[in-house]
Write a protein that holds these residues in place. Structure first.
Motif, PDB file in Angstrom:
ATOM      1  N   MET A   6       0.999  -1.334   0.010  1.00 12.00           N
ATOM      2  CA  MET A   6       0.038  -0.092   0.097  1.00 12.00           C
ATOM      3  C   MET A   6       0.826   1.352  -0.075  1.00 12.00           C
ATOM      4  SD  MET A   6      -2.843  -1.052   2.834  1.00 12.00           S
ATOM      5  CE  MET A   6      -4.285  -0.022   1.973  1.00 12.00           C
ATOM      6  N   VAL A   9      -2.160   5.299   0.882  1.00 11.61           N
ATOM      7  CA  VAL A   9      -3.722   4.959   0.842  1.00 11.61           C
ATOM      8  C   VAL A   9      -4.576   5.670   1.640  1.00 11.61           C
ATOM      9  CG1 VAL A   9      -5.389   3.109   0.598  1.00 11.61           C
ATOM     10  CG2 VAL A   9      -3.274   2.939  -0.378  1.00 11.61           C
ATOM     11  N   PHE A  11      -8.714   6.603   2.571  1.00  9.67           N
ATOM     12  CA  PHE A  11     -10.237   6.194   2.025  1.00  9.67           C
ATOM     13  C   PHE A  11     -11.173   7.301   2.565  1.00  9.67           C
ATOM     14  CE2 PHE A  11     -14.502   4.054   2.585  1.00  9.67           C
ATOM     15  CZ  PHE A  11     -14.621   3.562   1.235  1.00  9.67           C
ATOM     16  N   THR A  44     -11.635  -1.373   7.264  1.00 10.88           N
ATOM     17  CA  THR A  44     -11.514  -0.684   6.145  1.00 10.88           C
ATOM     18  C   THR A  44     -10.098  -0.956   5.381  1.00 10.88           C
ATOM     19  OG1 THR A  44     -12.916   1.143   6.803  1.00 10.88           O
ATOM     20  CG2 THR A  44     -11.519   1.616   5.096  1.00 10.88           C
ATOM     21  N   LYS A  47     -10.670  -4.433   3.934  1.00  9.13           N
ATOM     22  CA  LYS A  47     -11.347  -4.677   2.721  1.00  9.13           C
ATOM     23  C   LYS A  47     -10.590  -3.888   1.594  1.00  9.13           C
ATOM     24  CE  LYS A  47     -15.753  -4.511   5.183  1.00  9.13           C
ATOM     25  NZ  LYS A  47     -16.861  -4.016   5.710  1.00  9.13           N
ATOM     26  N   LEU A  48      -9.882  -2.895   1.624  1.00 10.55           N
ATOM     27  CA  LEU A  48      -8.991  -2.301   0.886  1.00 10.55           C
ATOM     28  C   LEU A  48      -7.866  -3.169   0.092  1.00 10.55           C
ATOM     29  CD1 LEU A  48      -8.405   1.261   2.324  1.00 10.55           C
ATOM     30  CD2 LEU A  48      -9.606   0.843   0.107  1.00 10.55           C
ATOM     31  N   MET A  53     -12.807  -2.633  -1.363  1.00 11.73           N
ATOM     32  CA  MET A  53     -13.050  -1.072  -1.634  1.00 11.73           C
ATOM     33  C   MET A  53     -11.895  -0.629  -2.352  1.00 11.73           C
ATOM     34  SD  MET A  53     -14.197  -0.129   2.441  1.00 11.73           S
ATOM     35  CE  MET A  53     -15.536  -0.208   3.176  1.00 11.73           C
ATOM     36  N   ILE A  54     -12.260   0.656  -2.959  1.00  9.75           N
ATOM     37  CA  ILE A  54     -11.227   1.214  -3.779  1.00  9.75           C
ATOM     38  C   ILE A  54     -10.720   2.540  -3.154  1.00  9.75           C
ATOM     39  CG2 ILE A  54     -11.073   2.391  -6.075  1.00  9.75           C
ATOM     40  CD1 ILE A  54     -11.756  -0.602  -6.032  1.00  9.75           C
ATOM     41  N   PRO A  55      -9.465   2.692  -2.919  1.00  8.68           N
ATOM     42  CA  PRO A  55      -8.820   3.726  -2.207  1.00  8.68           C
ATOM     43  C   PRO A  55      -9.383   5.144  -3.082  1.00  8.68           C
ATOM     44  CG  PRO A  55      -7.155   2.229  -2.888  1.00  8.68           C
ATOM     45  CD  PRO A  55      -8.397   1.742  -3.535  1.00  8.68           C
ATOM     46  N   ILE A  60      -2.569   0.419  -4.443  1.00  9.74           N
ATOM     47  CA  ILE A  60      -2.480  -1.001  -3.759  1.00  9.74           C
ATOM     48  C   ILE A  60      -1.923  -1.901  -4.828  1.00  9.74           C
ATOM     49  CG2 ILE A  60      -3.636  -2.899  -2.599  1.00  9.74           C
ATOM     50  CD1 ILE A  60      -5.662  -1.034  -1.513  1.00  9.74           C
ATOM     51  N   SER A  68      -5.761  -1.364  -9.419  1.00  7.14           N
ATOM     52  CA  SER A  68      -6.786  -0.710  -9.868  1.00  7.14           C
ATOM     53  C   SER A  68      -6.705  -0.896 -11.546  1.00  7.14           C
ATOM     54  CB  SER A  68      -6.670   0.772  -9.876  1.00  7.14           C
ATOM     55  OG  SER A  68      -5.190   1.296 -10.264  1.00  7.14           O
TER      56      SER A  68
END
Length: 235
Positions: A6, A9, A11, A44, A47-48, A53-55, A60, A68
């Protein structure tokens, strides 16, 4: 080469920063624990990393590839070798327990013969010592029993990477010990375990890298073999 990385990052959810400027790396075959007070950003982060979930900002990487930029094929390959167990189990309420366990097998092994599929489902239930009929629906189970099915579902495709959010919450001592022993075997096979937990016995059962979170950021990192309860109480 790290399995996960990461880089800066963050969120943001409804104008609230949940995770702020996190940079860390996780090696293949290791155990990583995210700890801290409720609301600190632990789930969170989990999940990232799992791609659920998307940052809002930052990147990542998985095996040095930008998450991505994953193609559909890349994403399916990652889903096949990883599994996520939610804190609330997240079983499909309108499906039987058998169908809940069947779903990941049908997605990732669509050509699996019915007799093998049935055998794998029964073996998964047996592994977590679930003895009630699989024809039941989740509403017929206690929270602890739902956890057993959710854990069996996470393991059923024999993943290399497990993401677990409070895996032993609502379990009795015997069930928690069972989960712990299963996960020790999982780790001994060189697989990667990443989890969130408040269960001191569970946390101390593993040699972890332990990241403490507060207010959406890492406030400390404690290396393996330290007394988690003493350190945890300092936050």
């Amino acid at each position: 080469m790290p399995l996960f990385e990461m880089k800066n990052v963050s969120f943001i959810d409804n104008f609230t920063t949940v995770v702020q400027d996190i940079s860390l790396s996780i090696e293949k075959g290791t155990v990583t624990a995210f700890l801290g007070e409720p609301g600190g950003g632990k789930s969170t982060i989990l999940k990232l990393l799992a791609g659920l979930m998307i940052p809002s900002y930052g990147k990542i990487y998985i095996d040095q590839k930008d998450f991505s930029r994953f193609s559909e094929k890349d994403n399916m390959e990652f889903r096949k070798k990883s599994a996520f167990m939610f804190q609330n189990s997240a079983l499909w309420a309108n499906q039987s327990l058998y169908q809940n366990l069947e779903l990941p097998l049908k997605i990732h092994f669509p050509n699996m013969p019915p007799e093998l599929l049935k055998s794998k489902i029964e073996d998964a239930a047996k592994l977590v010592e679930f003895t009630k009929p699989l024809s039941l629906r989740p509403a017929a189970l206690s929270i602890g029993e739902q956890k057993r099915i959710a854990f069996a579902r996470a393991l059923i495709c024999e993943p290399e990477i497990l993401f677990l959010d409070e895996p032993t919450e609502s379990l009795n001592e015997k069930a928690a010990a069972l989960f712990t022993n299963i996960l020790k075997n999982f780790c001994q096979n060189g697989h990667t375990l990443i989890y969130v937990s408040h269960d001191y016995n569970f946390i101390n059962a593993f040699k972890n890298d332990k990241y403490y979170f507060a207010n959406g950021t890492i406030v400390d990192k404690i290396l393996i073999n330290e007394d988690i309860q003493e350190d945890y109480n300092e936050i």
